[in-house]
Design a protein around this motif. Structure first.
Motif, mmCIF file in Angstrom:
data_model
loop_
_atom_site.group_PDB
_atom_site.id
_atom_site.type_symbol
_atom_site.label_atom_id
_atom_site.label_comp_id
_atom_site.label_asym_id
_atom_site.label_seq_id
_atom_site.Cartn_x
_atom_site.Cartn_y
_atom_site.Cartn_z
ATOM 1 N N UNK A 98 21.703 3.693 46.401
ATOM 2 C CA UNK A 98 23.168 3.643 46.349
ATOM 3 C C UNK A 98 23.662 3.592 44.907
ATOM 4 N N UNK A 99 24.658 4.403 44.612
ATOM 5 C CA UNK A 99 25.229 4.428 43.272
ATOM 6 C C UNK A 99 24.642 5.480 42.367
ATOM 7 N N UNK A 100 23.559 6.121 42.803
ATOM 8 C CA UNK A 100 22.929 7.165 42.002
ATOM 9 C C UNK A 100 22.918 8.465 42.801
ATOM 10 N N UNK A 101 23.390 9.557 42.183
ATOM 11 C CA UNK A 101 23.494 10.840 42.877
ATOM 12 C C UNK A 101 22.258 11.701 42.697
ATOM 13 N N UNK A 102 21.379 11.346 41.775
ATOM 14 C CA UNK A 102 20.191 12.143 41.510
ATOM 15 C C UNK A 102 19.641 11.824 40.139
ATOM 16 N N UNK A 103 18.780 12.716 39.649
ATOM 17 C CA UNK A 103 18.172 12.541 38.333
ATOM 18 C C UNK A 103 18.051 13.893 37.666
ATOM 19 N N UNK A 104 17.785 13.888 36.375
ATOM 20 C CA UNK A 104 17.569 15.126 35.636
ATOM 21 C C UNK A 104 16.574 14.857 34.518
ATOM 22 N N UNK A 105 16.044 15.905 33.936
ATOM 23 C CA UNK A 105 15.107 15.803 32.814
ATOM 24 C C UNK A 105 15.817 16.296 31.567
ATOM 25 N N UNK A 106 15.859 15.458 30.539
ATOM 26 C CA UNK A 106 16.548 15.806 29.306
ATOM 27 C C UNK A 106 15.654 16.636 28.399
ATOM 28 N N UNK A 107 16.237 17.112 27.300
ATOM 29 C CA UNK A 107 15.499 17.972 26.391
ATOM 30 C C UNK A 107 14.304 17.309 25.749
ATOM 31 N N UNK A 108 14.340 15.974 25.579
ATOM 32 C CA UNK A 108 13.206 15.283 24.980
ATOM 33 C C UNK A 108 12.186 14.832 26.015
ATOM 34 N N UNK A 109 12.354 15.269 27.269
ATOM 35 C CA UNK A 109 11.392 14.946 28.312
ATOM 36 C C UNK A 109 11.702 13.686 29.085
ATOM 37 N N UNK A 110 12.726 12.927 28.669
ATOM 38 C CA UNK A 110 13.068 11.704 29.386
ATOM 39 C C UNK A 110 13.791 12.021 30.693
ATOM 40 N N UNK A 111 13.632 11.119 31.662
ATOM 41 C CA UNK A 111 14.347 11.230 32.924
ATOM 42 C C UNK A 111 15.632 10.416 32.821
ATOM 43 N N UNK A 112 16.757 11.036 33.136
ATOM 44 C CA UNK A 112 18.054 10.355 33.127
ATOM 45 C C UNK A 112 18.608 10.347 34.541
ATOM 46 N N UNK A 113 19.137 9.206 34.955
ATOM 47 C CA UNK A 113 19.730 9.081 36.285
ATOM 48 C C UNK A 113 21.189 9.511 36.250
ATOM 49 N N UNK A 114 21.630 10.183 37.319
ATOM 50 C CA UNK A 114 23.006 10.676 37.424
ATOM 51 C C UNK A 114 23.804 9.679 38.243
ATOM 52 N N UNK A 115 24.889 9.172 37.674
ATOM 53 C CA UNK A 115 25.686 8.154 38.343
ATOM 54 C C UNK A 115 26.529 8.754 39.468
ATOM 55 N N UNK A 116 26.591 8.040 40.579
ATOM 56 C CA UNK A 116 27.500 8.373 41.675
ATOM 57 C C UNK A 116 28.762 7.544 41.454
ATOM 58 N N UNK A 117 29.736 8.128 40.791
ATOM 59 C CA UNK A 117 30.918 7.391 40.354
ATOM 60 C C UNK A 117 31.669 6.796 41.534
ATOM 61 N N UNK A 118 31.874 7.570 42.583
ATOM 62 C CA UNK A 118 32.623 7.073 43.738
ATOM 63 C C UNK A 118 31.935 5.862 44.369
ATOM 64 N N UNK A 119 30.603 5.935 44.522
ATOM 65 C CA UNK A 119 29.886 4.826 45.153
ATOM 66 C C UNK A 119 29.934 3.574 44.291
ATOM 67 N N UNK A 120 29.805 3.735 42.984
ATOM 68 C CA UNK A 120 29.839 2.577 42.091
ATOM 69 C C UNK A 120 31.189 1.857 42.166
ATOM 70 N N UNK A 121 32.266 2.618 42.076
ATOM 71 C CA UNK A 121 33.601 2.002 42.055
ATOM 72 C C UNK A 121 33.946 1.426 43.423
ATOM 73 N N UNK A 122 33.595 2.130 44.498
ATOM 74 C CA UNK A 122 33.873 1.610 45.838
ATOM 75 C C UNK A 122 33.121 0.303 46.067
#
Length: 715
Positions: free
Chosen positions: A674-698
């Motif tokens: 809950x609160x996270x919409x997914x993940x992505x891989x950045x240019x330096x190889x790190x994994x960054x989590x994508x925030x679910x803005x609606x879920x966080x605020x609700x």
């Protein structure tokens, strides 16, 4: 390609045919019942019937046979398309869609007995005036002896003895020779329908081959013995002609160009006869070829009326070239392009670290990668028409169940969006349509009392806006009765009796689980399991839903969704030692506040003054349980975002970059959080989590105390 694969193609073509029929019905309802529209409906049913017979779907074939019979009478002007007849034809379309679904899913066929009876009853042709029709019919026939007998067979034999019509053919015209197999009449087959299809291409049947016709004592009425020779203008394509015979079983079919302008020779065993009983239609003016006089005798219909089979030649336009591709292959291509984007970002990061970020080749690679990505995603794009085409049927069913009169207006049906979004938006859209008709629109009597037309209007629209697609379902009904909604919410314990709520907050109460204002439980509503499902499904798509309502004037529900679930433009931010991505579609602005721009309301609560409006500040670090993050709002970066419950502010430490990222599913690779919409891989190889803005605020608004507990640990 095995039989199952061919059958899947047939079902795809069925869906295309049904969509084409639905669009044609919409045209007919607007008063445009031109012959081509009726022919389009007929051709779709005819194609489904042919495929159903080829793959052994007997119930589907039997139903389409009766449906086709009625449509044939309408397109031949034998029956007039009245409102009652149109209702029968549209009702049969709904049953046909159920039959196709049952055949595709290998389920039980629908109970179609009542609809078949309606089709048969509607296909009864009124008896003609015998004297006038017989006189007219025999006037154009050659004199062959005594007066025509009452059964009309003398007329047919007279035509068989007539000389071949002198129909001039131009060089390049098509000569079509068709001899059906002896079993062509099995399973409701009718070769004459194929000949009428040739007539729709402006073709002329020149002769019937009667050489295989046995003597009367050996004649089997269930066998086919005749063959035909026809001329089709050069404007038609070989594919157009052969597609007519696509689902015909064993037969002899020869389609060849005429090398000269001479009329093709007719064998001795071939008698001239015109079996196309199409009604006369006004032919469009042709600036190149002058109209040709045709003195052939008209073949009598069963009613004895004379018929001219001349049909207008449709304008031929170059069809769009398409190819069917397996979806798995397309998904693999999209994934590979996504990996290419990640690799390009990594390469750019490495070169930047070595001071080579500004080289022109890197810029070109970035542009080419983005263009390739956009082109690949465009392949997956589908028009919203594939979803909107189901809505008219839903409206018709709701009209029958509720007794209300509803007009559906559709805007932007060709707006394109990613295939995944199209597939998953159908259920929420269905809930909203049913809610608009059942709760929104008044009964005809109530509408008249309120000074409105009896017919309510539901508007369904789709537009692109700021990199997203906005789908709106609006009605001109009674609107949201906020006093009643608030009372129901208090009664069910959703809000406290002394709670102070804005109009927007009251409107959003209808999304609470178990909430319903319906007085009684019906098959449409009343159980409170609709609107909360809508919100959850929209949020699962990374979207948000907004409400606009005026009591007495109607309501509007706007769904704002990403154009694709595979990539998104995002802002990369840091919170403590963690990196996150905030979808750019949510962001209104970002700023560093002045010392007096933030009003502290306690140890963890604060408000930001955004041009005179105070917006709550949510500390992302506290919600996600991250240590070492900035706690002073005046030293942090505040990002104003738009959610489905209004504006809010997210507090982060810093902003790193803004870029397009490839979305990787947490649910598929780890687990839904809950609160996270997914993940992505950045240019330096790190994994960054994508925030679910609606879920966080609700989540924070339901209970601000949850902000001190790590996400996923609080109840």
């Amino acid at each position: 390609m095995n039989l199952d694969e061919i059958q899947q193609i047939f079902f795809q073509e069925c869906e295309e045919g049904l969509a084409m029929m639905e669009a044609s019905f919409a045209t007919v309802r607007q008063g445009d019942d031109d012959p081509e529209t009726i022919n389009t409906i007929f051709r779709a049913v005819h194609s489904i019937k042919g495929g159903a017979g080829a793959f052994g779907h007997e119930r589907l074939q039997a139903f389409t046979h009766e449906y086709e019979t009625l449509l044939d009478l309408v397109r031949n002007n034998t029956l007039t398309l009245s409102s009652d007849l149109l209702g029968t034809i549209v009702g049969a379309f709904d049953m046909l869609a159920d039959h196709v679904a049952a055949a595709r899913d290998q389920g039980d066929p629908p109970a179609d007995g009542a609809m078949l009876a309606r089709l048969v009853a509607a296909s009864v042709v009124p008896a003609p005036l015998p004297v006038a029709s017989t006189a007219t019919a025999t006037a154009s026939l050659p004199a062959t002896g005594p007066a025509a007998s009452a059964d009309g067979f003398d007329d047919l034999f007279a035509l068989c003895d007539a000389p071949a019509p002198a129909r001039p053919s131009a060089e390049g015209d098509w000569q079509v020779t068709f001899v059906p197999g002896t079993d062509a009449l099995d399973n409701g087959g009718d070769p004459l329908l194929l000949l009428r299809e040739l007539g729709m291409l402006d073709g002329d049947v020149l002769a019937a081959d009667v050489s295989r016709l046995p003597l009367l004592d050996a004649l089997d009425p269930e066998r086919a013995y005749l063959g035909w020779t026809a001329i089709v203008p050069a404007a038609a394509s070989d594919d157009d002609i052969r597609s007519i015979f696509e689902f015909v079983g064993a037969c002899e079919l020869v389609v060849e160009r005429i090398p000269s302008a001479a009329t093709p020779p007719i064998d001795a065993g071939v008698a001239a006869i015109d079996l196309l009983d199409e009604p006369a239609l006004p032919a469009a003016a042709d600036p190149i070829d002058p109209p040709v006089e045709d003195d052939r005798p008209a073949a009598p219909m069963a009613t004895g009326q004379p018929v001219d089979i001349a049909a207008p030649r449709a304008a031929v336009s170059a069809p769009a070239q398409t190819i069917r591709v397996d979806l798995d292959k397309l998904d693999r291509l999209v994934n590979l392009v996504g990996e290419l984007v990640i690799t390009q970002a990594m390469l750019a990061q490495r070169l930047s670290e070595h001071g080579m970020a500004g080289i022109s080749e890197l810029t070109d690679l970035d542009h080419l990668t983005r263009e390739l990505q956009e082109s690949t995603m465009a392949i997956r794009a589908q028009p919203m028409k594939t979803v909107f085409s189901r809505v008219p049927r839903i409206i018709r069913e709701l009209e029958l169940e509720t007794g209300k009169r509803v007009r559906l207006d559709i805007v932007g049906e060709m707006t394109e969006v990613d295939k995944t979004v199209v597939e998953r938006i159908g259920e929420p859209l269905t809930h909203l349509i049913r809610n608009a008709v059942d709760h929104g629109l008044e009964t005809p009597a109530d509408r008249l009392a309120a000074g409105k037309p009896e017919e309510g209007v539901v508007t369904l629209s789709a537009v692109h806006h700021s990199g997203r697609i906005v789908i709106t379902v609006a009605d001109d009904g009674r609107g949201i009765d906020r006093k009643r909604v608030r009372a129901k919410a208090i009664e069910r314990g959703i809000v406290a009796a002394d709670a102070i709520l804005s109009d927007e907050e009251v409107d959003n109460l209808i999304f609470a689980p178990g909430f319903s204002t319906a007085a009684t439980v019906s098959s449409i509503s009343g159980r409170g399991v609709g609107m909360d499902v809508v919100r959850k499904n929209v949020q699962a798509l990374g979207g948000r839903i907004g409400i606009s309502s005026n009591f007495g004037s109607g309501s509007s529900f706007a769904l704002s969704l990403p154009l694709t679930l595979a990539v998104l433009d995002g802002m990369i931010v840091t919170v403590g030692d963690q990196t996150f991505v905030i979808p750019l579609g949510h962001i209104v602005e970002s700023l560093r506040p002045s010392d007096d721009g933030v009003k502290v309301l306690g140890p963890s609560a604060s408000l930001l003054d955004v041009r005179g409006s105070y917006v709550p500040v949510h500390r992302v670090a506290e919600q996600l349980g991250i240590e070492g993050a900035q706690t002073d709002p005046s030293r942090a970066v505040l990002i104003v975002v738009e959610s489905d419950t209004g504006q809010a502010v997210l507090m982060v430490d810093s902003i790193q970059d803004q870029r397009q990222v490839v979305v990787k599913s947490l649910e598929a690779n780890y687990a839904a959080i809950p609160g996270l919409a997914g993940a992505t891989i950045l240019g330096d190889g790190r994994v960054a989590l994508i925030l679910d803005v609606d879920a966080l605020i609700s989540r924070w608004r339901r209970d601000p105390r949850l902000g001190t507990a790590p996400l996923g640990m609080a109840a």
